[in-house]
Design a protein around this motif. Structure first.
Motif, PDB file in Angstrom:
ATOM      1  N   HIS A  62       0.861  -1.189   0.000  1.00 61.23           N
ATOM      2  CA  HIS A  62       0.000   0.000   0.000  1.00 61.23           C
ATOM      3  C   HIS A  62       0.893   1.234   0.000  1.00 61.23           C
ATOM      4  O   HIS A  62       1.775   1.372   0.844  1.00 61.23           O
ATOM      5  CB  HIS A  62      -0.896  -0.011   1.250  1.00 61.23           C
ATOM      6  N   VAL A  63       0.680   2.119  -0.989  1.00 61.37           N
ATOM      7  CA  VAL A  63       1.514   3.320  -1.141  1.00 61.37           C
ATOM      8  C   VAL A  63       0.694   4.555  -0.764  1.00 61.37           C
ATOM      9  O   VAL A  63      -0.429   4.726  -1.247  1.00 61.37           O
ATOM     10  CB  VAL A  63       2.054   3.463  -2.575  1.00 61.37           C
ATOM     11  N   TYR A  64       1.243   5.416   0.058  1.00 57.43           N
ATOM     12  CA  TYR A  64       0.597   6.683   0.400  1.00 57.43           C
ATOM     13  C   TYR A  64       1.671   7.742   0.598  1.00 57.43           C
ATOM     14  O   TYR A  64       2.870   7.441   0.612  1.00 57.43           O
ATOM     15  CB  TYR A  64      -0.285   6.538   1.638  1.00 57.43           C
ATOM     16  N   TRP A  65       1.212   9.039   0.756  1.00 56.38           N
ATOM     17  CA  TRP A  65       2.147  10.165   0.823  1.00 56.38           C
ATOM     18  C   TRP A  65       2.019  10.894   2.152  1.00 56.38           C
ATOM     19  O   TRP A  65       0.940  10.949   2.742  1.00 56.38           O
ATOM     20  CB  TRP A  65       1.888  11.141  -0.319  1.00 56.38           C
ATOM     21  N   LEU A  66       3.149  11.482   2.567  1.00 59.52           N
ATOM     22  CA  LEU A  66       3.197  12.321   3.756  1.00 59.52           C
ATOM     23  C   LEU A  66       3.651  13.725   3.374  1.00 59.52           C
ATOM     24  O   LEU A  66       4.483  13.894   2.468  1.00 59.52           O
ATOM     25  CB  LEU A  66       4.165  11.741   4.792  1.00 59.52           C
ATOM     26  N   LEU A  67       3.093  14.722   4.052  1.00 59.09           N
ATOM     27  CA  LEU A  67       3.552  16.112   3.932  1.00 59.09           C
ATOM     28  C   LEU A  67       3.896  16.592   5.329  1.00 59.09           C
ATOM     29  O   LEU A  67       3.004  16.718   6.179  1.00 59.09           O
ATOM     30  CB  LEU A  67       2.475  17.007   3.302  1.00 59.09           C
ATOM     31  N   ASP A  68       5.165  16.830   5.538  1.00 60.47           N
ATOM     32  CA  ASP A  68       5.664  17.202   6.872  1.00 60.47           C
ATOM     33  C   ASP A  68       5.203  16.185   7.923  1.00 60.47           C
ATOM     34  O   ASP A  68       4.804  16.536   9.041  1.00 60.47           O
ATOM     35  CB  ASP A  68       5.201  18.617   7.253  1.00 60.47           C
ATOM     36  N   GLY A  69       5.214  14.889   7.517  1.00 62.63           N
ATOM     37  CA  GLY A  69       4.885  13.813   8.440  1.00 62.63           C
ATOM     38  C   GLY A  69       3.417  13.490   8.567  1.00 62.63           C
ATOM     39  O   GLY A  69       3.056  12.515   9.230  1.00 62.63           O
ATOM     40  N   ALA A  70       2.522  14.263   7.957  1.00 60.44           N
ATOM     41  CA  ALA A  70       1.082  14.030   8.038  1.00 60.44           C
ATOM     42  C   ALA A  70       0.577  13.439   6.729  1.00 60.44           C
ATOM     43  O   ALA A  70       1.021  13.849   5.646  1.00 60.44           O
ATOM     44  CB  ALA A  70       0.341  15.321   8.341  1.00 60.44           C
ATOM     45  N   PRO A  71      -0.358  12.480   6.770  1.00 62.93           N
ATOM     46  CA  PRO A  71      -0.879  11.871   5.540  1.00 62.93           C
ATOM     47  C   PRO A  71      -1.522  12.915   4.624  1.00 62.93           C
ATOM     48  O   PRO A  71      -2.194  13.842   5.081  1.00 62.93           O
ATOM     49  CB  PRO A  71      -1.927  10.872   6.048  1.00 62.93           C
ATOM     50  N   VAL A  72      -1.318  12.749   3.321  1.00 67.57           N
ATOM     51  CA  VAL A  72      -1.895  13.646   2.318  1.00 67.57           C
ATOM     52  C   VAL A  72      -3.233  13.082   1.870  1.00 67.57           C
ATOM     53  O   VAL A  72      -3.318  11.922   1.443  1.00 67.57           O
ATOM     54  CB  VAL A  72      -0.943  13.797   1.117  1.00 67.57           C
ATOM     55  N   GLN A  73      -4.285  13.912   1.972  1.00 67.79           N
ATOM     56  CA  GLN A  73      -5.616  13.508   1.534  1.00 67.79           C
ATOM     57  C   GLN A  73      -5.853  13.945   0.098  1.00 67.79           C
ATOM     58  O   GLN A  73      -5.456  15.041  -0.306  1.00 67.79           O
ATOM     59  CB  GLN A  73      -6.689  14.136   2.440  1.00 67.79           C
ATOM     60  N   ASP A  74      -6.488  13.076  -0.688  1.00 68.37           N
ATOM     61  CA  ASP A  74      -6.773  13.400  -2.087  1.00 68.37           C
ATOM     62  C   ASP A  74      -7.829  14.501  -2.183  1.00 68.37           C
ATOM     63  O   ASP A  74      -8.829  14.485  -1.466  1.00 68.37           O
ATOM     64  CB  ASP A  74      -7.274  12.166  -2.832  1.00 68.37           C
TER      65      ASP A  74
END
Length: 458
Positions: A62-74
């Motif tokens: 499962h691949v997801y993204w972080l921005l400054d350590g917080a999950p990025v919501q679509d």
């Protein structure tokens, strides 16, 4: 020599490479590997961008993204595209920070994180030109320092260009000092020659923007003539007085001169024949006595300081006038009805005021018989309302009046020999109007349904 039968054999040591390969030979799974990792890059405000991320793993991850350590919501603007992160429009506020791609095997719990990536977002934003020094416009005086600031901002730092009345200003020109770092334009010292409309533009790698609101700098030169009191248009009646007031200020005191529309100077020593009754006072006021039609026209008051252009003010002298009123036709109304009579005011200057009178008394603005605007209103008219009504119109030129005769007709029983309506002797309507109305005593009226008929007696 070989070992003696029955003795214990020494243990054999495996080569180092074999030790390292044992886990693989035993079937242990390989780690998650990033084939492509996101990298920091330049981006333009409001433009598209893509952070790439590709993962190789023996199982599903499962691949997801972080921005400054917080999950990025679509969102519609920023969303995952496969395992990459796509930007429909980069935003310098919402997309500033460190992005990281994370791959996780939900079965084994193994997790891997990519290298950090960020945007170098280029942008430029327009803003107003404001006064930085002094604190308020009221404090601006000749020979003081004035500093303006251009509120255009951007990244990378823009290069600024200042303008006065649309003309570019350069550093050091006419006591100008330009500071791109502070975005300031300093006038040291400021004088009347610096007066004008100041604007600025700036450009960087993103593009160009100009000031959204400009600043008008007005520095008065005390030697320039300034208006203190401006003359106003005047309307006077024939043979009355007319007065124009006009004043200027300056240091040293300015000169003041009056001209008539044909450019004829007006002074107390020399007056043209048609302005012999004109007087110019020491305070600049102009008095005209016994005004005649030839005195009507445009008067110019001109102030001239030691420096600067002349200041010209104009005012017009009008002679009051009023025309005659149109005649009224006599009116005949039926008792009990509501009727209106409109008084058309005559042309005049100034516009005449209009009112109605009856029996020498001005009509009120409400009641059964009253005035509404220019109209005479008779609500539920009665026989007693018959008579002469007068419309008055007046202004400075005088007064005009016009009378209207109003006759009221009503039902009456008459003797049998006076007439009949549809065989009904004695039923008729006769004139009850004001003496002198257009109906003669020998005329009789008959009321039949909604129509009225009359005949003359022999």
């Amino acid at each position: 020599m070989g070992a003696t039968r029955g003795s214990l054999a020494r243990p054999r040591r495996l080569p180092l490479l074999s030790v390292l390969l044992l886990p693989l030979l035993g079937g242990t799974q390989a780690a998650i590997v990033f084939i492509k990792q996101p990298s920091s890059q330049d981006a333009l405000q409001g433009r598209r961008a893509l952070l790439r991320c590709e993962v190789e793993a023996p199982g599903l991850v499962h691949v997801y993204w972080l921005l400054d350590g917080a999950p990025v919501q679509d969102t519609e603007r920023r969303f995952t595209q496969g395992s990459s992160l796509s930007f429909a429009a980069v935003d310098r506020l919402q997309d500033s920070g460190t992005f990281q791609c994370v791959a996780r095997d939900d079965v084994t719990g193994e997790e891997a994180r990519s290298a950090n990536a960020s945007f170098n977002i280029k942008w430029i934003e327009a803003g107003p030109v404001v006064l930085k020094h002094p604190a308020s416009e009221a404090e601006i005086q000749p020979q003081t320092q004035v500093t303006l600031r251009c509120h255009i901002d951007g990244h990378p730092r823009p290069t600024y260009q200042w303008f006065r009345d649309g003309t570019p200003l350069s550093d050091g020109q006419s006591n100008n000092t330009v500071s791109s770092k502070e975005r300031n334009l300093t006038l040291r010292p400021a004088g009347p020659e610096h007066s004008g409309l100041y604007s600025c533009c700036a450009h960087n790698a993103f593009g160009q923007a100009c000031s959204s609101q400009n600043f008008t700098l007005s520095i008065a030169d005390e030697s320039f003539a300034r208006v203190v009191l401006a003359p106003q248009d005047v309307i006077v009646a024939r043979n009355e007085e007319a007065m124009f007031h006009c004043q200027f200020s300056a240091q040293p005191p300015p000169s003041l001169q009056w001209l008539f529309e044909d450019e004829t100077p007006i002074t107390n020593r020399s007056r043209p024949p048609h302005l012999r009754r004109a007087t110019v006072f020491a305070n600049g006021s102009l008095l005209l006595t016994q005004v005649r039609p030839r005195n009507a026209g445009v008067y110019r008051c001109i102030g001239q300081g030691q420096r600067g252009p002349p200041v010209i003010l104009e005012a017009t002298l009008h002679l009051a006038e009023i025309e005659d009123m149109p005649l009224f036709e006599p009116r005949v109304f039926t008792a009990g009805s509501e009727e209106r009579v409109t008084c058309l005011p005559p042309k005049g200057l100034p516009e005449p005021s209009v009112w109605w009178e009856h029996a020498g008394v001005r009509l009120p603005t409400h009641g059964r018989v009253y005035q509404k605007g220019h109209e005479l209103v008779l609500a539920s008219i009665a026989e007693s309302d018959a008579g002469v009504y007068t419309c008055h119109a007046a202004n400075l030129a005088g007064q005009r009046r016009q009378d209207v005769n109003i006759t009221v007709a009503s039902e009456h029983l008459c003797s049998e020999d006076q007439g009949e309506v549809e065989g009904n002797a004695g039923l008729g309507v006769m004139d009850r109007g004001f003496p002198g109305a257009h109906l003669r005593p020998s005329q009789f009226w008959a009321l039949q349904a909604k129509s009225v008929h009359y005949w003359e007696s022999e």
